[in-house]
Design a protein around this motif. Structure first.
Motif, mmCIF file in Angstrom:
data_model
loop_
_atom_site.group_PDB
_atom_site.id
_atom_site.type_symbol
_atom_site.label_atom_id
_atom_site.label_comp_id
_atom_site.label_asym_id
_atom_site.label_seq_id
_atom_site.Cartn_x
_atom_site.Cartn_y
_atom_site.Cartn_z
ATOM 1 N N GLN A 1 -17.541 -10.952 -7.407
ATOM 2 C CA GLN A 1 -16.423 -10.080 -7.651
ATOM 3 C C GLN A 1 -16.356 -9.026 -6.548
ATOM 4 O OE1 GLN A 1 -17.141 -8.606 -11.607
ATOM 5 N NE2 GLN A 1 -16.021 -10.292 -12.554
ATOM 6 N N LEU A 2 -15.212 -8.988 -5.883
ATOM 7 C CA LEU A 2 -14.965 -8.007 -4.836
ATOM 8 C C LEU A 2 -13.945 -7.008 -5.372
ATOM 9 C CD1 LEU A 2 -14.653 -10.474 -1.829
ATOM 10 C CD2 LEU A 2 -16.687 -9.265 -2.616
ATOM 11 N N GLN A 3 -14.353 -5.774 -5.524
ATOM 12 C CA GLN A 3 -13.516 -4.779 -6.179
ATOM 13 C C GLN A 3 -12.537 -4.145 -5.198
ATOM 14 O OE1 GLN A 3 -15.679 -1.928 -8.491
ATOM 15 N NE2 GLN A 3 -13.843 -0.901 -9.218
ATOM 16 N N LEU A 4 -11.252 -4.150 -5.580
ATOM 17 C CA LEU A 4 -10.178 -3.575 -4.793
ATOM 18 C C LEU A 4 -9.380 -2.617 -5.660
ATOM 19 C CD1 LEU A 4 -8.970 -6.928 -3.219
ATOM 20 C CD2 LEU A 4 -10.090 -5.096 -1.950
ATOM 21 N N VAL A 5 -8.901 -1.532 -5.062
ATOM 22 C CA VAL A 5 -8.114 -0.540 -5.772
ATOM 23 C C VAL A 5 -6.843 -0.255 -4.989
ATOM 24 C CG1 VAL A 5 -8.031 1.782 -6.720
ATOM 25 C CG2 VAL A 5 -10.174 0.500 -6.769
ATOM 26 N N GLU A 6 -5.694 -0.513 -5.615
ATOM 27 C CA GLU A 6 -4.403 -0.242 -4.991
ATOM 28 C C GLU A 6 -3.917 1.158 -5.353
ATOM 29 O OE1 GLU A 6 -4.347 -4.660 -6.313
ATOM 30 O OE2 GLU A 6 -4.978 -2.721 -7.143
ATOM 31 N N SER A 7 -3.157 1.755 -4.447
ATOM 32 C CA SER A 7 -2.551 3.050 -4.703
ATOM 33 C C SER A 7 -1.327 3.209 -3.810
ATOM 34 C CB SER A 7 -3.542 4.187 -4.449
ATOM 35 O OG SER A 7 -3.956 4.221 -3.096
ATOM 36 N N GLY A 8 -0.535 4.236 -4.075
ATOM 37 C CA GLY A 8 0.594 4.561 -3.229
ATOM 38 C C GLY A 8 1.951 4.189 -3.779
ATOM 39 N N GLY A 9 1.996 3.533 -4.924
ATOM 40 C CA GLY A 9 3.267 3.171 -5.509
ATOM 41 C C GLY A 9 3.998 4.378 -6.060
ATOM 42 N N GLY A 10 5.246 4.151 -6.458
ATOM 43 C CA GLY A 10 6.041 5.228 -7.004
ATOM 44 C C GLY A 10 7.473 4.801 -7.199
ATOM 45 N N LEU A 11 8.309 5.766 -7.520
ATOM 46 C CA LEU A 11 9.735 5.552 -7.732
ATOM 47 C C LEU A 11 10.506 6.087 -6.534
ATOM 48 C CD1 LEU A 11 12.156 4.794 -9.537
ATOM 49 C CD2 LEU A 11 11.967 7.076 -10.550
ATOM 50 N N VAL A 12 11.293 5.234 -5.908
ATOM 51 C CA VAL A 12 12.080 5.630 -4.744
ATOM 52 C C VAL A 12 13.490 5.079 -4.862
ATOM 53 C CG1 VAL A 12 10.088 5.777 -3.207
ATOM 54 C CG2 VAL A 12 11.355 3.629 -3.396
ATOM 55 N N GLN A 13 14.404 5.683 -4.127
ATOM 56 C CA GLN A 13 15.775 5.204 -4.057
ATOM 57 C C GLN A 13 15.893 4.059 -3.064
ATOM 58 O OE1 GLN A 13 17.929 8.801 -3.037
ATOM 59 N NE2 GLN A 13 18.444 9.159 -5.184
ATOM 60 N N PRO A 14 16.898 3.204 -3.222
ATOM 61 C CA PRO A 14 17.121 2.168 -2.212
ATOM 62 C C PRO A 14 17.228 2.772 -0.819
ATOM 63 C CG PRO A 14 18.482 1.757 -4.123
ATOM 64 C CD PRO A 14 17.845 3.115 -4.337
ATOM 65 N N GLY A 15 16.603 2.113 0.134
ATOM 66 C CA GLY A 15 16.551 2.619 1.491
ATOM 67 C C GLY A 15 15.355 3.490 1.779
ATOM 68 N N GLY A 16 14.615 3.859 0.756
ATOM 69 C CA GLY A 16 13.446 4.693 0.921
ATOM 70 C C GLY A 16 12.231 3.911 1.380
ATOM 71 N N SER A 17 11.117 4.630 1.510
ATOM 72 C CA SER A 17 9.884 4.039 2.019
ATOM 73 C C SER A 17 8.702 4.408 1.147
ATOM 74 C CB SER A 17 9.602 4.517 3.448
ATOM 75 O OG SER A 17 10.608 4.107 4.349
ATOM 76 N N LEU A 18 7.723 3.529 1.125
ATOM 77 C CA LEU A 18 6.440 3.774 0.492
ATOM 78 C C LEU A 18 5.352 3.153 1.343
ATOM 79 C CD1 LEU A 18 7.107 2.975 -3.289
ATOM 80 C CD2 LEU A 18 6.553 5.227 -2.341
ATOM 81 N N ARG A 19 4.172 3.724 1.261
ATOM 82 C CA ARG A 19 3.006 3.166 1.937
ATOM 83 C C ARG A 19 1.932 2.890 0.895
ATOM 84 N NH1 ARG A 19 -1.519 5.889 5.812
ATOM 85 N NH2 ARG A 19 -1.845 4.142 7.276
ATOM 86 N N LEU A 20 1.626 1.624 0.689
ATOM 87 C CA LEU A 20 0.609 1.229 -0.255
ATOM 88 C C LEU A 20 -0.741 1.114 0.437
ATOM 89 C CD1 LEU A 20 2.449 -1.571 -2.270
ATOM 90 C CD2 LEU A 20 2.558 0.913 -2.560
ATOM 91 N N SER A 21 -1.786 1.425 -0.309
ATOM 92 C CA SER A 21 -3.140 1.302 0.194
ATOM 93 C C SER A 21 -3.944 0.373 -0.695
ATOM 94 C CB SER A 21 -3.830 2.671 0.242
ATOM 95 O OG SER A 21 -3.185 3.543 1.130
ATOM 96 N N CYS A 22 -4.822 -0.376 -0.083
ATOM 97 C CA CYS A 22 -5.747 -1.260 -0.783
ATOM 98 C C CYS A 22 -7.138 -0.912 -0.293
ATOM 99 C CB CYS A 22 -5.397 -2.717 -0.491
ATOM 100 S SG CYS A 22 -6.560 -3.936 -1.143
ATOM 101 N N ALA A 23 -7.896 -0.226 -1.124
ATOM 102 C CA ALA A 23 -9.227 0.230 -0.760
ATOM 103 C C ALA A 23 -10.279 -0.686 -1.369
ATOM 104 C CB ALA A 23 -9.447 1.663 -1.232
ATOM 105 N N ALA A 24 -11.232 -1.089 -0.559
ATOM 106 C CA ALA A 24 -12.281 -2.002 -0.995
ATOM 107 C C ALA A 24 -13.587 -1.267 -1.215
ATOM 108 C CB ALA A 24 -12.483 -3.109 0.034
ATOM 109 N N LYS A 25 -14.327 -1.723 -2.202
ATOM 110 C CA LYS A 25 -15.673 -1.217 -2.452
ATOM 111 C C LYS A 25 -16.718 -2.155 -1.868
ATOM 112 C CE LYS A 25 -14.727 1.675 -6.447
ATOM 113 N NZ LYS A 25 -15.157 2.033 -7.820
ATOM 114 N N PHE A 26 -16.342 -2.886 -0.878
ATOM 115 C CA PHE A 26 -17.220 -3.762 -0.142
ATOM 116 C C PHE A 26 -16.797 -3.715 1.315
ATOM 117 C CE2 PHE A 26 -13.965 -6.987 0.300
ATOM 118 C CZ PHE A 26 -13.165 -6.761 -0.806
#
Length: 119
Positions: free
Chosen positions: A1-26
């Protein structure tokens, strides 16, 4: 099992931007990382993937030109920069690890981060 944690999501309007992160514990350096998403009532779909070296990336046609995947192995993190977001990009976004992007088994998954694009 390789543990991963996602973050950075949210609510945005069309045309907007988000940056998601995937952090590993390995140590992430040896693994390809893929991003997937699932919207209510729809099957999970592949969004993007980056090779273990970062030298190869691929994208679903629906996001090509708008999303960019990258990795920072010093931080043990993979990113998904999402620009020009559309309502159809809404979904729960997951990252997953494998030794290669294709054909990837992606047996190790994070718990997801919600992305909502709404006017």
């Amino acid at each position: 099992q390789l543990q991963l944690v996602e973050s950075g999501g949210g609510l945005v309007q069309p045309g907007g931007s988000l940056r998601l992160s995937c952090a590993a514990k390995f140590t992430l350096r040896s693994y390809a990382i893929g991003w997937f998403r699932q919207a209510p009532g729809k099957e999970r779909e592949g969004v993007s993937c980056i090779s273990h070296s970062g030298g190869t990336t691929n994208y679903a046609d629906s996001v090509k030109g708008r999303f960019t995947i990258s990795r920072d192995d010093a931080k043990n993190t993979v990113f998904l920069q999402m620009n020009s977001l559309k309502p159809e990009d809404t979904g729960l976004y997951y990252c997953a690890a494998d030794y290669r992007c294709w054909p990837g088994a992606f047996g190790s998954w994070g718990q997801g981060t919600q992305v909502s694009v709404s006017s």
